[in-house]
Design a protein around this motif. Structure first.
Motif, PDB file in Angstrom:
ATOM      1  N   VAL A  29      -6.478   0.078  -4.882  1.00 63.06           N
ATOM      2  CA  VAL A  29      -6.138   0.806  -3.657  1.00 63.06           C
ATOM      3  C   VAL A  29      -4.626   0.877  -3.518  1.00 63.06           C
ATOM      4  CG1 VAL A  29      -6.283   0.824  -1.130  1.00 63.06           C
ATOM      5  CG2 VAL A  29      -8.263   0.117  -2.493  1.00 63.06           C
ATOM      6  N   GLY A  79      -1.918   1.211  -1.022  1.00 65.79           N
ATOM      7  CA  GLY A  79      -1.559   1.134   0.393  1.00 65.79           C
ATOM      8  C   GLY A  79      -0.070   0.905   0.546  1.00 65.79           C
ATOM      9  N   LEU A 123      -4.750  -8.878  -1.743  1.00 63.51           N
ATOM     10  CA  LEU A 123      -3.812  -8.061  -0.982  1.00 63.51           C
ATOM     11  C   LEU A 123      -2.402  -8.418  -1.439  1.00 63.51           C
ATOM     12  CD1 LEU A 123      -3.347  -6.057   1.393  1.00 63.51           C
ATOM     13  CD2 LEU A 123      -3.346  -8.044   2.916  1.00 63.51           C
ATOM     14  N   THR A 138      -7.926  -2.209   5.032  1.00 60.39           N
ATOM     15  CA  THR A 138      -8.820  -2.055   3.885  1.00 60.39           C
ATOM     16  C   THR A 138      -9.276  -3.411   3.380  1.00 60.39           C
ATOM     17  OG1 THR A 138      -7.598  -0.051   3.252  1.00 60.39           O
ATOM     18  CG2 THR A 138      -9.069  -1.005   1.615  1.00 60.39           C
ATOM     19  N   ALA A 139      -8.325  -4.344   3.251  1.00 60.68           N
ATOM     20  CA  ALA A 139      -8.656  -5.677   2.755  1.00 60.68           C
ATOM     21  C   ALA A 139      -9.595  -6.409   3.701  1.00 60.68           C
ATOM     22  CB  ALA A 139      -7.367  -6.475   2.549  1.00 60.68           C
ATOM     23  N   VAL A 192     -11.119  -9.776  -2.835  1.00 64.17           N
ATOM     24  CA  VAL A 192     -10.011  -8.858  -2.548  1.00 64.17           C
ATOM     25  C   VAL A 192      -8.681  -9.583  -2.697  1.00 64.17           C
ATOM     26  CG1 VAL A 192      -8.989  -7.262  -0.879  1.00 64.17           C
ATOM     27  CG2 VAL A 192     -11.468  -7.638  -0.890  1.00 64.17           C
ATOM     28  N   GLY A 245      -8.100   2.912   6.607  1.00 65.05           N
ATOM     29  CA  GLY A 245      -8.363   1.656   5.923  1.00 65.05           C
ATOM     30  C   GLY A 245      -9.805   1.215   6.104  1.00 65.05           C
ATOM     31  N   GLY A 300     -12.467   1.049   3.057  1.00 70.25           N
ATOM     32  CA  GLY A 300     -13.143  -0.198   2.751  1.00 70.25           C
ATOM     33  C   GLY A 300     -14.649  -0.040   2.693  1.00 70.25           C
ATOM     34  N   GLY A 327      -3.258  -1.084   4.335  1.00 74.16           N
ATOM     35  CA  GLY A 327      -3.691  -1.995   3.292  1.00 74.16           C
ATOM     36  C   GLY A 327      -4.431  -3.189   3.850  1.00 74.16           C
ATOM     37  N   TRP A 370      -9.798   4.524  -8.140  1.00 70.06           N
ATOM     38  CA  TRP A 370      -8.647   4.264  -7.273  1.00 70.06           C
ATOM     39  C   TRP A 370      -8.656   5.253  -6.108  1.00 70.06           C
ATOM     40  CZ3 TRP A 370      -4.719   7.543  -5.743  1.00 70.06           C
ATOM     41  CH2 TRP A 370      -4.628   8.766  -6.426  1.00 70.06           C
ATOM     42  N   VAL A 416      -5.491  -4.455  -3.494  1.00 66.83           N
ATOM     43  CA  VAL A 416      -4.826  -3.536  -2.573  1.00 66.83           C
ATOM     44  C   VAL A 416      -3.320  -3.742  -2.710  1.00 66.83           C
ATOM     45  CG1 VAL A 416      -4.577  -2.788  -0.182  1.00 66.83           C
ATOM     46  CG2 VAL A 416      -6.783  -3.690  -0.984  1.00 66.83           C
TER      47      VAL A 416
END
Length: 402
Positions: free
Chosen positions: A169, A171, A40, A27-28, A38, A325, A329, A24, A300, A17
């Motif tokens: 991703v 973000g 970030l 999402t993470a 993941v 987000g 996810g 972001g 993506w 991300v």
């Protein structure tokens, strides 16, 4: 095991991300809770200024989902406090009050964005994501064969890192650096810009209402901010206007900002009554409506403001960031779970990714209709260019290519 990248040797991930703002981080957190590997990526080593933001009562459950009990999240009392409602001077010169007492939660929130964003990043680490700070996204290259789809180049002064990931991703906020690198256009609706001034006062300010006021050349926002020192209270005042208008250029300077504020009928007198004084310099930030031409592609997708950024009048910034987000996810996890060995069918042909794209399109259409409704409700200065621009009918950005 929660970690930052400094104690991990991994350079291969399920999801990377780019951007560690609310969208972001949400999402993470969502992906890490599902057990995905993941990374970030946060370009900033030390936090920059961010405008405080008001959250409606409908957002409180979502905030608790990502941060838990607010009193134990590291945000209270310095990073957040409850708001009582909204006071709007818009369609008429009379103030209209919306009281949150009658909502399910009974209150809204005003947050210190630096503290709020930091709490989300900490929770991403606690959920199992790795956080990489001070590294900037440089480029991404598609990998044709193998379990990974992207090779990423990240850099900081004196260092370059290469990472591989199955899914990417974006973000990165309004800059949308990943989408830009992939050649996806950003379509903007206007040139709205926000000019922010912080004020302080010694003593009490028991006003817990978010205040919005229309003016001849734009509109004002003001709210008390959480956190205070030496018995002082803080208040944020923001003037919104199109960047090319003379009044916007005036607002960028202290003298001009003060003159415009003196012409306001509600917020200016409120500051004087409570003996507020300006502190620090005036800060500016883009506040225009914009969206990507497409919200996702092959392995993506974009979340939050990278996908679509709203006029602050909507009061949906953080709410949208957390909701998109979370949805991103979930959909990425389902797509990766359905394709455990290869990178095929992770684009718009994937049912889960297509669902995300369709939701983004629906969100934009709803937002655009609401934006038009609220701006057209204000008809007191039809001869002023700022309002003429918003009263002229036009198709929303991305309409022909969405």
């Amino acid at each position: 095991m929660p970690s930052t990248l400094t104690d991990r040797a991994d350079t291969a991930w399920d999801v990377v991300v780019i951007g560690a703002g609310p969208a972001g981080s949400a999402t993470a957190i969502t992906l890490a809770r599902f057990g995905q590997r993941v990374l970030l990526v946060d370009e900033q080593v030390s936090p920059r200024f961010k405008l405080g933001e008001s959250l409606p009562p409908t957002c409180i459950g979502l905030v608790k989902h990502f941060l838990g009990n607010l009193e134990s999240s590291g945000l209270h009392p310095g990073g957040v406090f409850r708001t009582a409602g909204n006071v709007s001077v818009w369609a008429t010169a009379q103030a209209q009050t919306t009281d949150f007492f009658f909502t399910q939660s009974g209150f809204g929130l005003c947050v210190d964005r630096l503290a709020f964003d930091a709490a989300l990043r900490s929770n991403a680490i606690a959920s199992g994501a790795a956080l990489l700070k001070g590294m900037r996204f440089e480029s991404c290259t598609r990998i044709v064969d193998g379990p990974f789809n992207w090779r990423l180049s990240l850099s900081s002064p004196g260092q370059t890192q290469v990472h591989r990931t199955r899914y990417l991703v974006d973000g990165s906020g309004r800059w949308a650096v990943v989408a830009k690198a992939l050649g996806v256009y950003t379509d903007s609706a206007d040139d709205l810009f926000a000019y922010a001034q912080w004020f302080t006062a010694v003593g009490e300010d028991d006003d817990r209402f978010t205040r919005i006021e229309a003016g001849p050349h734009g509109w004002w926002y003001s709210n008390r901010l959480p956190g205070a020192e030496d018995n002082a209270v803080r208040r944020l005042v923001v003037f919104h206007s199109d960047k090319d208008l003379p009044e916007a250029k005036r607002a960028a300077r202290q003298e001009g900002f003060n003159q415009l504020l003196d012409d306001s009928t509600h917020i200016g007198p409120l500051l004087k009554a409570r003996r507020y004084r300006p502190c620090g310099t005036i800060r500016g930030a883009p506040a225009n409506s914009q969206r990507l031409g497409v919200f996702c592609g092959d392995a993506w997708l974009a979340v939050g403001d990278a996908a679509q950024a709203y006029d602050p009048l909507s009061s949906q910034g953080i709410d949208k960031a957390l909701r998109t987000g979370s949805h991103a996810g979930h959909m990425i996890h389902y797509a990766l779970t359905d394709n455990p060995r290869s990178g095929t069918d992770l684009g718009s042909g994937n049912a889960f990714i297509q669902q995300y794209a369709e939701q983004q399109q629906q969100l934009w259409q709803t937002y655009w209709s609401q934006r038009d409704f609220h701006y057209c409700a204000q008809q007191r200065w039809p001869e002023k260019l700022f309002w003429q621009r918003r009263h002229q009918p036009r198709l929303s950005p991305g309409h022909l290519r969405a």
